[in-house]
Design an enzyme around this catalytic site. Structure first.
Site, short mmCIF file in Angstrom:
data_model
loop_
_atom_site.label_atom_id
_atom_site.label_comp_id
_atom_site.label_asym_id
_atom_site.label_seq_id
_atom_site.Cartn_x
_atom_site.Cartn_y
_atom_site.Cartn_z
N SER A 187 0.83 -1.20 0.00
CA SER A 187 0.00 0.00 0.00
C SER A 187 0.87 1.25 0.00
CB SER A 187 -0.97 -0.03 1.18
OG SER A 187 -1.98 0.93 1.03
N ASP A 282 -10.23 -4.24 -3.81
CA ASP A 282 -9.36 -3.17 -3.34
C ASP A 282 -9.55 -1.95 -4.22
OD1 ASP A 282 -7.32 -1.60 -2.33
OD2 ASP A 282 -5.71 -2.94 -2.89
N HIS A 312 -7.58 -5.66 0.40
CA HIS A 312 -6.42 -4.87 0.84
C HIS A 312 -5.97 -5.31 2.23
CE1 HIS A 312 -4.08 -1.17 0.17
NE2 HIS A 312 -4.09 -1.04 1.48
#
Length: 341
Positions: A187, A282, A312
């Site tokens: 991320s 996601d 995610h």
């Protein structure tokens, strides 16, 4: 193990049908993909808690850390872990060094940055995953806690990531690393890793041997696609992602620059080899895919993995979602092949 963790672990051993029954009764389908039943159950439980956007960052960090501790797997035992400091542009940064217990001589290295939107997270966020990388990829992992927003806004995290990689590159022998040192993260950590790869190339200095980009942020202006279809998917809703961006940037216009949005770079040619990973459920999925495609089109040797049934932050779910554990193990094997190959 506390009682709450025991309860969660027990529930997650139930059959898929039972978990789906407690999560609304029907599987979640988006863009032709079906969410893992255990992740869907976690999503239903998470919906009962206040949104991160309603909390101040300090409270949000504590709440997130408490929740992740319930989901993560046990760290690998055959890894030596050492807390340390590395120099940063505004002072020392907390870091953690992971070395395979039976390491003989120098091993390839990986400088790792945790997820959290550059707002939340710390060295514990990806602790178990870092032990998996060290053990299965047989590399020395240096996990670095970069400065967080809103206390430290853009480009603080970016500057810290560059400083951390440079430190590892220039002090490899003392860390037990060879000259082959990659960068990686998930991320926000994927964003920082992509930035390090681009910046070191642009500046003509020693570059990483690998960029490991797990569901990375590559364009802070991205709209459409999974940004819309996965807008309400646990644990990273569109609202939370935009909140992260707003906390991180000083003003919206900064998102147009390549240091905030690596996908906007004019050229990706000549960058180090890459492993790009996305999750099917996601908001960041499509910008990760777009970055992988541009890397390939630019002639960069790239492995792309899509874990369509996961959401995610699955790197922190290895204790309760078998599919997440398998995905993390496959990623670690890919890293081994890239760093040792």
């Amino acid at each position: 193990m506390n009682i709450q963790k025991l309860i969660i672990r027990g529930l997650m051993k139930l059959p898929d049908a039972a978990l789906l029954a407690m999560a609304g009764g029907k599987p979640l389908h988006i863009d032709g993909q079906t969410l893992d039943a255990r992740v869907q159950f976690l999503a239903a439980q998470g919906a009962k808690s206040p949104s991160l956007t309603t909390l101040d960052p300090v409270t949000g960090r504590a709440a997130t850390a408490q929740g992740l501790a319930l989901l993560d797997g046990a760290p690998r035992a055959n890894v030596v872990v050492k807390d340390m400091k590395v120099p940063g542009p505004a002072g020392p940064l907390d870091a953690r060094l992971y070395t395979p217990a039976e390491a003989k001589g120098q091993l390839p290295g990986l400088v790792f940055f945790h997820f959290g939107g550059c707002v939340i997270g710390d060295l514990d966020t990806c602790h178990t995953f870092c032990t998996m990388l060290a053990d299965m990829a047989q590399c020395v992992v240096l996990s670095v806690a970069y400065r967080l927003a809103p206390e430290h806004k853009f480009p603080a995290a970016a500057d810290d990531a560059l400083a951390a990689f440079r430190y590892a590159r220039d002090n490899a022998a003392s860390l037990g690393m060879s000259h082959r040192i990659g960068v990686g993260g998930d991320s926000a950590g994927g964003y920082l890793s992509a930035l390090v790869a681009q910046e070191t190339k642009r500046l003509g200095e020693g570059e990483p041997a690998l960029q490991l980009l797990i569901y990375p942020v590559t364009d802070m202006t991205w709209r459409g696609g999974s940004w819309d279809s996965c807008a309400d998917v646990y644990p990273l809703t569109r609202e939370i992602m935009q909140w992260f961006i707003d906390q991180y940037l000083n003003e919206a216009g900064e998102a147009e620059g390549v240091r905030a949005s690596p996908l906007k770079a004019q050229s990706l040619e000549g960058l180090c080899r890459a492993i790009v990973v996305t999750a099917g459920f996601d908001v960041l999925r499509d910008q990760g895919i777009a970055y992988a495609e541009r890397l390939k089109e630019s002639g960069v040797r790239t492995i792309y993995r899509s874990y369509d049934e996961l959401a995610h932050a699955f790197t922190a779910m290895t204790g309760v979602v078998p599919a997440a554990r398998r995905a993390c193990e496959e990623i670690a094997r890919d890293v081994r092949g890239a760093l040792h190959g």
